[in-house]
Write a protein that holds these residues in place. Structure first.
Motif, PDB file in Angstrom:
ATOM      1  N   GLY A 477       0.838  -1.197   0.000  1.00  0.00           N
ATOM      2  CA  GLY A 477       0.000   0.000   0.000  1.00  0.00           C
ATOM      3  C   GLY A 477       0.871   1.243   0.000  1.00  0.00           C
ATOM      4  O   GLY A 477       2.086   1.190   0.239  1.00  0.00           O
ATOM      5  N   ASP A 478       0.248   2.383  -0.273  1.00  0.00           N
ATOM      6  CA  ASP A 478       1.010   3.631  -0.394  1.00  0.00           C
ATOM      7  C   ASP A 478       1.636   4.065   0.932  1.00  0.00           C
ATOM      8  O   ASP A 478       2.745   4.590   0.958  1.00  0.00           O
ATOM      9  N   ILE A 479       0.928   3.838   2.051  1.00  0.00           N
ATOM     10  CA  ILE A 479       1.492   4.302   3.325  1.00  0.00           C
ATOM     11  C   ILE A 479       2.655   3.399   3.755  1.00  0.00           C
ATOM     12  O   ILE A 479       3.698   3.886   4.217  1.00  0.00           O
ATOM     13  N   ALA A 480       2.493   2.115   3.559  1.00  0.00           N
ATOM     14  CA  ALA A 480       3.593   1.199   3.864  1.00  0.00           C
ATOM     15  C   ALA A 480       4.790   1.522   2.970  1.00  0.00           C
ATOM     16  O   ALA A 480       5.949   1.468   3.407  1.00  0.00           O
ATOM     17  N   VAL A 502       2.709  -0.751  -6.182  1.00  0.00           N
ATOM     18  CA  VAL A 502       2.177   0.126  -5.137  1.00  0.00           C
ATOM     19  C   VAL A 502       0.701   0.341  -5.407  1.00  0.00           C
ATOM     20  O   VAL A 502       0.317   0.909  -6.439  1.00  0.00           O
ATOM     21  N   LEU A 503      -0.117  -0.154  -4.489  1.00  0.00           N
ATOM     22  CA  LEU A 503      -1.557   0.073  -4.606  1.00  0.00           C
ATOM     23  C   LEU A 503      -1.834   1.394  -3.901  1.00  0.00           C
ATOM     24  O   LEU A 503      -1.877   1.459  -2.671  1.00  0.00           O
ATOM     25  N   ASN A 504      -1.949   2.440  -4.693  1.00  0.00           N
ATOM     26  CA  ASN A 504      -2.031   3.787  -4.131  1.00  0.00           C
ATOM     27  C   ASN A 504      -3.479   4.258  -4.039  1.00  0.00           C
ATOM     28  O   ASN A 504      -4.071   4.676  -5.030  1.00  0.00           O
ATOM     29  N   ASN A 505      -4.018   4.167  -2.829  1.00  0.00           N
ATOM     30  CA  ASN A 505      -5.366   4.700  -2.596  1.00  0.00           C
ATOM     31  C   ASN A 505      -5.287   5.965  -1.754  1.00  0.00           C
ATOM     32  O   ASN A 505      -6.244   6.350  -1.091  1.00  0.00           O
ATOM     33  N   ASP A 506      -4.124   6.581  -1.748  1.00  0.00           N
ATOM     34  CA  ASP A 506      -3.888   7.858  -1.063  1.00  0.00           C
ATOM     35  C   ASP A 506      -4.334   7.818   0.405  1.00  0.00           C
ATOM     36  O   ASP A 506      -5.112   8.639   0.859  1.00  0.00           O
ATOM     37  N   GLY A 507      -3.811   6.837   1.115  1.00  0.00           N
ATOM     38  CA  GLY A 507      -4.122   6.756   2.544  1.00  0.00           C
ATOM     39  C   GLY A 507      -4.280   5.324   3.009  1.00  0.00           C
ATOM     40  O   GLY A 507      -3.961   4.380   2.283  1.00  0.00           O
ATOM     41  N   GLY A 508      -4.774   5.186   4.216  1.00  0.00           N
ATOM     42  CA  GLY A 508      -4.957   3.858   4.815  1.00  0.00           C
ATOM     43  C   GLY A 508      -6.320   3.292   4.462  1.00  0.00           C
ATOM     44  O   GLY A 508      -7.311   3.565   5.137  1.00  0.00           O
ATOM     45  N   GLY A 509      -6.363   2.492   3.407  1.00  0.00           N
ATOM     46  CA  GLY A 509      -7.627   1.951   2.914  1.00  0.00           C
ATOM     47  C   GLY A 509      -8.307   1.019   3.900  1.00  0.00           C
ATOM     48  O   GLY A 509      -9.534   0.946   3.959  1.00  0.00           O
ATOM     49  N   ILE A 510      -7.530   0.326   4.692  1.00  0.00           N
ATOM     50  CA  ILE A 510      -8.080  -0.631   5.653  1.00  0.00           C
ATOM     51  C   ILE A 510      -9.102   0.025   6.593  1.00  0.00           C
ATOM     52  O   ILE A 510     -10.122  -0.563   6.935  1.00  0.00           O
TER      53      ILE A 510
HETATM   54 MG   LIG Z   1      -3.273   2.905   1.066  1.00  0.00          MG
END
Ligand SMILES: [Mg+2]
Ligand SMILES: Cc1ncc(C[n+]2csc(CCOP(=O)(O)OP(=O)(O)O)c2C)c(N)n1
Length: 598
Positions: A477-480, A502-510
């Motif tokens: 993920g993007d934050i990791a 990089v799965l970039n969803n601009d933040g913590g998707g979880i």
């Molecule tokens: Mg993310």
């Protein structure tokens, strides 16, 4: 002029390092510093130890963790004193939690300079607390035969302790007096034969002390008792959570078929992919068990669990729901059982347990399942779920994280290593990653589930890779990714090959899946944490090839190009956190409808 201290450091640290190699250690990750000079120089001069230099201790430690995980053998790690040593901490925690053998060497001031204002000096006694399996304040260098024998024994013992089940990190804190640059020194002329042995080590590269261990087994009585229970169960279920042993797949699959048990394969179980007998294998449980009627109907009457705690939430809920069934946990040394529902914990090597149970069941080599329908019922649900999920995701026009994991898996060659980050990538792999007969090894930092150090751990595993483990693809993920961009430098410095998706969803998707998502006012600031980072300049800075994949096809092409190319490849795939939740729910509904109809 050389003093006693520098001569001593050479002989003593020389004996220690010599013995480290004789104990089977092959790799040492080193971060620069002055106080660690006696060890660093001796290791660098050693003919067989391979030195991996890193500029940042946090990344160095995770890299060593990844190597040790990839190789299944102790990897050593060295830094100077002070906060340098503190930066090893998160990787030490993961090594302890996940059972990865690490030899952590920290350099320190000698006792007279501690707690007295000396530069770069902190209290390093038990620095990693309970997270180190063993802590040793190493004796100051000396050249007496007693101390040389001690140094040799310490190296052998430390490597053995790190490796012994449960494997984990061993911390040796080395005090050094100046001068720090060691000078060659020879044994005294009057040294006895026994003393010379301490100086030079045993002949023919033999270790000073061989440490012998053996896999643990059940008693025959216990094996018979559990085999009887398994044989009598009408609806037995075997669940394999995260575990590193690829050789467990075949015996566990044989056991499952022998008793007609569905074999639930976590993505990190080393069971979901591979050439073993796959007829009992269930890989779509995460989506299937979200369906109420299915989860109620597939009630087991006996559960055997191997490996760590499984990734899937619906699976854990399912096991809790059917907790009236006896639950037997098999683990060599750990207690991977947070539900407190186990009726028995077998502390024995899982492969040995399979062999013992198969022998006690008296099953001949190729036994098909009994055919009372229990395993077939699971297989039918599994294939209905697979069809529904695959059909649904294939019909989507917009980018979907769940599908992206299926796309990455589909783009891997017949032999590959897939490293997946917490938290959505591993969950999506669990739900959307279809198993098959390719040799795909899956690695993840699932000991403490940290999103730190993931890039470095994956690169360490890539460095440990070889023809049999194939190219390495990291899904993160993007934050990791942001957490460990520093780690990318190792790819350039050490000419490593890795493809990063990089799965970039601009933040913590979880967090959008958690109850916190209902908190309208503070959700984005506290949990969503959008950052607006673009990863293209990161790729440029670290010399990676970069593609922004706009759709599923481009993602597949990006991964396929990465795994056949050399060097670092970065494939960015952008998604929307809010849509992501809706798209997951739609996928679960599609599965629900298919199961309703069946
Ligand atoms: Mg993310
Ligand atoms: C070192 C560390 N800090 C914080 C967390 C808590 N945490 C879990 S997932 C997550 C967000 C991860 O975001 P990203 O890597 O973009 O993955 P996504 O959830 O979007 O798939 C955070 C902060 C953690 N697990 N580890």
């Amino acid at each position: 002029m050389t003093s006693t201290a520098d001569r001593a450091a050479f002989a003593y640290i020389g004996a220690f390092v010599d013995e480290l190699a004789r104990a089977g250690v092959r790799h040492v990750c080193i971060a620069p510093g002055s106080r660690s000079t006696p060890l660093a120089l001796t290791i660098a001069r050693h003919p067989t130890l391979r030195t991996w230099m890193h500029l940042d201790e946090r990344s160095a430690a995770f890299f060593a963790l990844g190597m040790a995980r990839g190789l299944g053998e102790p990897v050593a790690l060295l830094c100077t004193s002070g906060t340098a040593a503190a930066n090893f901490f998160p990787a030490v925690v993961e090594a302890r939690s996940a059972g990865v053998p690490l030899l952590v060497f920290t350099a320190d001031r000698p006792p007279e300079l501690r707690d007295a204002g000396a530069a770069q000096t902190i209290d390093q006694q038990h620095l990693y607390g309970v997270h180190a399996k063993w802590f040793v304040e190493v004796a100051l260098p000396d050249t007496t035969p007693e101390l040389l024998r001690y140094a040799r024994t310490l190296a052998a013992r430390a490597a053995a302790v790190a490796e012994m089940a449960p494997s984990g990190p061993v911390h040796l804190n080395f005090p050094f007096r100046e001068p720090l640059v060691p000078v060659p020194v020879t044994p005294p002329d009057d040294a006895s034969a026994a003393d010379l042995l301490a100086w030079r080590g045993r002949p023919n590269g033999e270790p000073w002390v061989r440490v012998t261990t053996a896999p643990t087994r059940m008693s025959d009585g216990d094996a018979r008792r559990i085999a009887t229970q398994l044989g009598a169960a009408r609806r037995p279920l075997i669940v394999c959570g995260p575990q590193p042993d690829e050789a467990l797949a075949a015996p566990l699959a044989a056991l499952a078929l022998a008793i007609g048990a569905p074999l639930i394969a976590d993505p990190v179980s080393q069971l979901r992919w591979g050439t073993h007998d796959r007829r009992a294998l269930i890989d779509r449980y995460d989506a299937a068990l979200r369906h109420e009627r299915t989860a109620a109907a597939l009630a087991p009457d006996f559960v055997l669990r191997v490996g760590g705690v499984t990734t899937s939430r619906p699976l854990m809920d399912f096991l809790r729901r059917h907790s009236s069934a006896p639950l037997v946990i098999v683990d060599a040394a750990r207690w991977p059982e947070p539900t407190h529902l186990a009726t028995e914990v077998v502390h024995a090597d899982p492969r040995e347990v399979c062999a013992q149970l198969l022998a006690a069941l008296g099953v001949p080599g190729e036994a098909p399942w009994s055919g009372d329908g229990w395993l077939d019922e699971w297989r039918r649900v599994n294939s209905l779920t697979a069809d529904a999920l695959d059909r649904h995701t294939a019909s989507l026009a917009e980018p979907f994280e769940g599908r992206s994991l299926a796309d990455v898996v589909a783009s891997l060659p017949s032999t590959a290593t897939l490293f997946v980050s917490s938290s959505m990538p591993i969950r999506d792999l669990d739900a959307f990653g279809a198993g098959d007969a390719r040799r795909i090894r899956v690695l993840a930092n699932r000991g403490a589930n940290g999103i730190d150090g993931v890039v470095s751990t994956a690169l360490g595993a890539a460095a440990a890779g070889h023809a049999e483990t194939g190219p390495l693809v990291l899904v993160i993920g993007d934050i990791a990714m942001y957490h460990d961009m520093n780690g990318l430098l190792a790819a350039k410095r050490h000419s490593l090959d890795m493809t990063v998706v990089v799965l970039n969803n601009d933040g913590g998707g979880i967090f959008s899946f958690l109850p916190q998502a209902a908190e309208r006012t503070h959700f984005e600031a506290l949990f969503g944490t959008p950052h607006g980072l673009d990863f293209a300049p990161v790729a440029e800075m670290y010399g990676a090839r970069y593609v922004l994949a706009a759709d599923s096809g481009a993602l597949r092409r990006g991964v396929a190009a990465g795994v056949t190319g050399r060097g670092l490849h970065l494939v960015e795939f952008r998604t929307d956190r809010v849509r992501n939740v809706a798209l997951h729910r739609e996928a679960w509904s599609a599965v629900g409808r298919a199961l309703d109809d069946a």
